[in-house]
Write a protein that holds these residues in place. Structure first.
Motif, PDB file in Angstrom:
ATOM      1  N   PRO A 132       9.982  -7.120   3.209  1.00 23.06           N
ATOM      2  CA  PRO A 132       8.948  -6.170   2.810  1.00 23.06           C
ATOM      3  C   PRO A 132       8.373  -6.557   1.449  1.00 23.06           C
ATOM      4  O   PRO A 132       9.116  -6.951   0.545  1.00 23.06           O
ATOM      5  CB  PRO A 132       9.695  -4.827   2.729  1.00 23.06           C
ATOM      6  N   VAL A 133       7.056  -6.479   1.310  1.00 24.01           N
ATOM      7  CA  VAL A 133       6.386  -6.907   0.089  1.00 24.01           C
ATOM      8  C   VAL A 133       5.576  -5.754  -0.490  1.00 24.01           C
ATOM      9  O   VAL A 133       4.723  -5.182   0.194  1.00 24.01           O
ATOM     10  CB  VAL A 133       5.452  -8.106   0.348  1.00 24.01           C
ATOM     11  N   ILE A 134       5.849  -5.434  -1.750  1.00 23.99           N
ATOM     12  CA  ILE A 134       5.074  -4.433  -2.484  1.00 23.99           C
ATOM     13  C   ILE A 134       4.237  -5.170  -3.516  1.00 23.99           C
ATOM     14  O   ILE A 134       4.770  -5.812  -4.426  1.00 23.99           O
ATOM     15  CB  ILE A 134       5.998  -3.406  -3.167  1.00 23.99           C
ATOM     16  N   VAL A 135       2.922  -5.102  -3.371  1.00 23.73           N
ATOM     17  CA  VAL A 135       1.998  -5.749  -4.301  1.00 23.73           C
ATOM     18  C   VAL A 135       1.531  -4.703  -5.306  1.00 23.73           C
ATOM     19  O   VAL A 135       1.071  -3.621  -4.923  1.00 23.73           O
ATOM     20  CB  VAL A 135       0.795  -6.361  -3.556  1.00 23.73           C
ATOM     21  N   LEU A 136       1.646  -5.049  -6.589  1.00 21.71           N
ATOM     22  CA  LEU A 136       1.333  -4.102  -7.657  1.00 21.71           C
ATOM     23  C   LEU A 136       0.130  -4.559  -8.476  1.00 21.71           C
ATOM     24  O   LEU A 136       0.034  -5.729  -8.854  1.00 21.71           O
ATOM     25  CB  LEU A 136       2.533  -3.955  -8.601  1.00 21.71           C
ATOM     26  N   ASP A 137      -0.766  -3.640  -8.758  1.00 21.87           N
ATOM     27  CA  ASP A 137      -1.864  -3.821  -9.714  1.00 21.87           C
ATOM     28  C   ASP A 137      -2.902  -4.825  -9.264  1.00 21.87           C
ATOM     29  O   ASP A 137      -4.046  -4.485  -9.001  1.00 21.87           O
ATOM     30  CB  ASP A 137      -1.291  -4.180 -11.092  1.00 21.87           C
ATOM     31  N   ALA A 292       7.155   3.194 -11.138  1.00 23.10           N
ATOM     32  CA  ALA A 292       7.965   4.241 -10.505  1.00 23.10           C
ATOM     33  C   ALA A 292       7.605   4.399  -9.038  1.00 23.10           C
ATOM     34  O   ALA A 292       8.486   4.600  -8.177  1.00 23.10           O
ATOM     35  CB  ALA A 292       7.763   5.568 -11.242  1.00 23.10           C
ATOM     36  N   GLU A 293       6.328   4.287  -8.729  1.00 22.79           N
ATOM     37  CA  GLU A 293       5.881   4.408  -7.338  1.00 22.79           C
ATOM     38  C   GLU A 293       6.395   3.254  -6.484  1.00 22.79           C
ATOM     39  O   GLU A 293       6.701   3.432  -5.306  1.00 22.79           O
ATOM     40  CB  GLU A 293       4.350   4.474  -7.291  1.00 22.79           C
ATOM     41  N   ALA A 294       6.500   2.068  -7.089  1.00 17.07           N
ATOM     42  CA  ALA A 294       7.019   0.904  -6.356  1.00 17.07           C
ATOM     43  C   ALA A 294       8.484   1.108  -5.981  1.00 17.07           C
ATOM     44  O   ALA A 294       8.907   0.789  -4.861  1.00 17.07           O
ATOM     45  CB  ALA A 294       6.868  -0.357  -7.194  1.00 17.07           C
ATOM     46  N   VAL A 295       9.258   1.635  -6.904  1.00 21.25           N
ATOM     47  CA  VAL A 295      10.672   1.892  -6.621  1.00 21.25           C
ATOM     48  C   VAL A 295      10.806   2.986  -5.562  1.00 21.25           C
ATOM     49  O   VAL A 295      11.659   2.896  -4.660  1.00 21.25           O
ATOM     50  CB  VAL A 295      11.426   2.280  -7.909  1.00 21.25           C
ATOM     51  N   ALA A 296       9.952   4.000  -5.639  1.00 17.50           N
ATOM     52  CA  ALA A 296       9.977   5.061  -4.626  1.00 17.50           C
ATOM     53  C   ALA A 296       9.654   4.496  -3.238  1.00 17.50           C
ATOM     54  O   ALA A 296      10.269   4.868  -2.239  1.00 17.50           O
ATOM     55  CB  ALA A 296       8.986   6.165  -4.996  1.00 17.50           C
ATOM     56  N   ALA A 297       8.682   3.574  -3.188  1.00 11.38           N
ATOM     57  CA  ALA A 297       8.340   2.943  -1.907  1.00 11.38           C
ATOM     58  C   ALA A 297       9.497   2.094  -1.400  1.00 11.38           C
ATOM     59  O   ALA A 297       9.805   2.096  -0.197  1.00 11.38           O
ATOM     60  CB  ALA A 297       7.083   2.091  -2.074  1.00 11.38           C
ATOM     61  N   ALA A 298      10.144   1.359  -2.303  1.00 15.42           N
ATOM     62  CA  ALA A 298      11.297   0.546  -1.913  1.00 15.42           C
ATOM     63  C   ALA A 298      12.432   1.408  -1.369  1.00 15.42           C
ATOM     64  O   ALA A 298      13.085   1.062  -0.373  1.00 15.42           O
ATOM     65  CB  ALA A 298      11.772  -0.281  -3.101  1.00 15.42           C
TER      66      ALA A 298
END
Length: 334
Positions: A132-137, A292-298
């Protein structure tokens, strides 16, 4: 018969290439995107998860704050072990960092890309391997990621332009723009939005320089632009550190009445909100890090076994001297 067999084999090999099943080609490097089950890595609350966070650089205070926000939020999820890397503004280094995380078989990848196009392939490789990949900013090209988290940079640029049109230079005037790193999506989007915001006004952008998101670079570029355009009245900077660089250049040139705005609005002593409160900047626009939103998504993907939206758009707000103290306190007590 021999020719027919060779032809059949050639066709089969070509088809295999398209399906990433053979002929020396895999979907990780062919440009194709595999259908991913975003919950495949979920083991529930009893699992332990390694997360790789690939940061574009740590020269920008915004990116230091993003890592800090991720670190702080992850401390509240005992199942998480987050490993950080710093690409130091080097696309090749960031590609290597992500490849290293892939080799380590991390359970999830977070990335804030230095530039979009150069990082697209390696992000696709991770995604196609089921990570799973979370792309930020900052974005990558295509849709080979699980979720993108960030503010709407076009909207922020538009709001900045509207602020110039209504409050900074309502009668029109000459300004310069200091952009972020060319090739990064926020730079293009913030410029596009700003042009939309000042449309129909008498505001003229007489020069634009690439400040690479850094104060020292912006200070040098601003010094040159002031020499070429000594009659400008304001500066639109695409982040606060570059705005501070523009301020220093203006002070050195004796242009103490120049109106300068930025973007980021970090609630830290050296951030844009305090710069507005102290009068160095006219205004800034809050640009949440999404940490914080990235950690919540993870947590949702790995621990709770719940899907997340493809895009998570974060909000913004304008900060002026009228609300700087209130916004600073509120953002520090979330």
């Amino acid at each position: 018969m021999r020719k027919t067999t060779k032809s059949v084999l050639a066709v089969a090999c070509a088809l295999a290439a398209f399906t990433a099943a053979g002929c020396g080609t895999t979907s990780e490097n062919s440009g194709q995107v595999k259908q991913q089950n975003p919950l495949a890595k979920c083991k529930g609350p009893g699992g332990h998860y390694t997360i790789g966070m690939s940061q574009a650089n740590l020269a920008e205070p915004y990116r230091v704050r993003m890592d800090d926000d991720i670190r702080q939020a992850a401390q509240r999820v005992p199942q998480f072990d987050v490993q950080f890397s710093d690409a130091a503004k080097d696309n090749s280094k960031q590609i290597s960092d992500v490849e290293n995380f892939i080799t380590k078989q991390v359970d999830l990848l977070m990335i804030s890309p230095n530039e979009a196009a150069p990082l697209t392939d390696v992000v696709r490789q991770a995604y196609n391997k089921g990570i799973p990949v979370i792309v930020l900013d900052r974005k990558v090209d295509g849709d080979a990621y699980t979720t993108f988290i960030g503010a709407d940079n076009t909207d922020i640029g538009r709001r900045a332009g509207e602020y110039f049109k209504t409050a900074v230079l309502p009668q029109g005037g000459k300004i310069v723009q200091i952009k972020g790193l060319s090739g990064s999506t926020p730079a293009a989007e913030r410029e596009k939005g700003f042009e939309q915001g000042i449309a129909g006004s008498g505001i003229q952008v007489v020069a634009t320089a690439d400040g690479e998101w850094e104060r020292s670079v912006a200070q040098q570029k601003m010094d040159a632009m002031l020499k070429a355009h000594p009659d400008i009245q304001a500066v639109y900077s695409q982040n606060d550190p570059m705005a501070e660089g523009a301020y220093l250049a203006a002070q050195a040139a004796g242009k103490r009445d120049l109106k300068i705005t930025g973007i980021d609005g970090l609630p830290i002593p050296s951030g844009g909100i305090k710069a507005v409160e102290d009068g160095r900047l006219q205004a800034t626009f809050v640009y949440p890090t999404g940490g914080a939103e990235a950690v919540a998504a993870a947590k949702s993907l790995l621990v709770d076994c719940k899907p997340v939206p493809k895009t998570q758009t974060l909000g913004t707000e304008r900060v002026t001297r009228d609300n700087a103290v209130e916004v600073y306190d509120r953002l520090n007590h979330r």
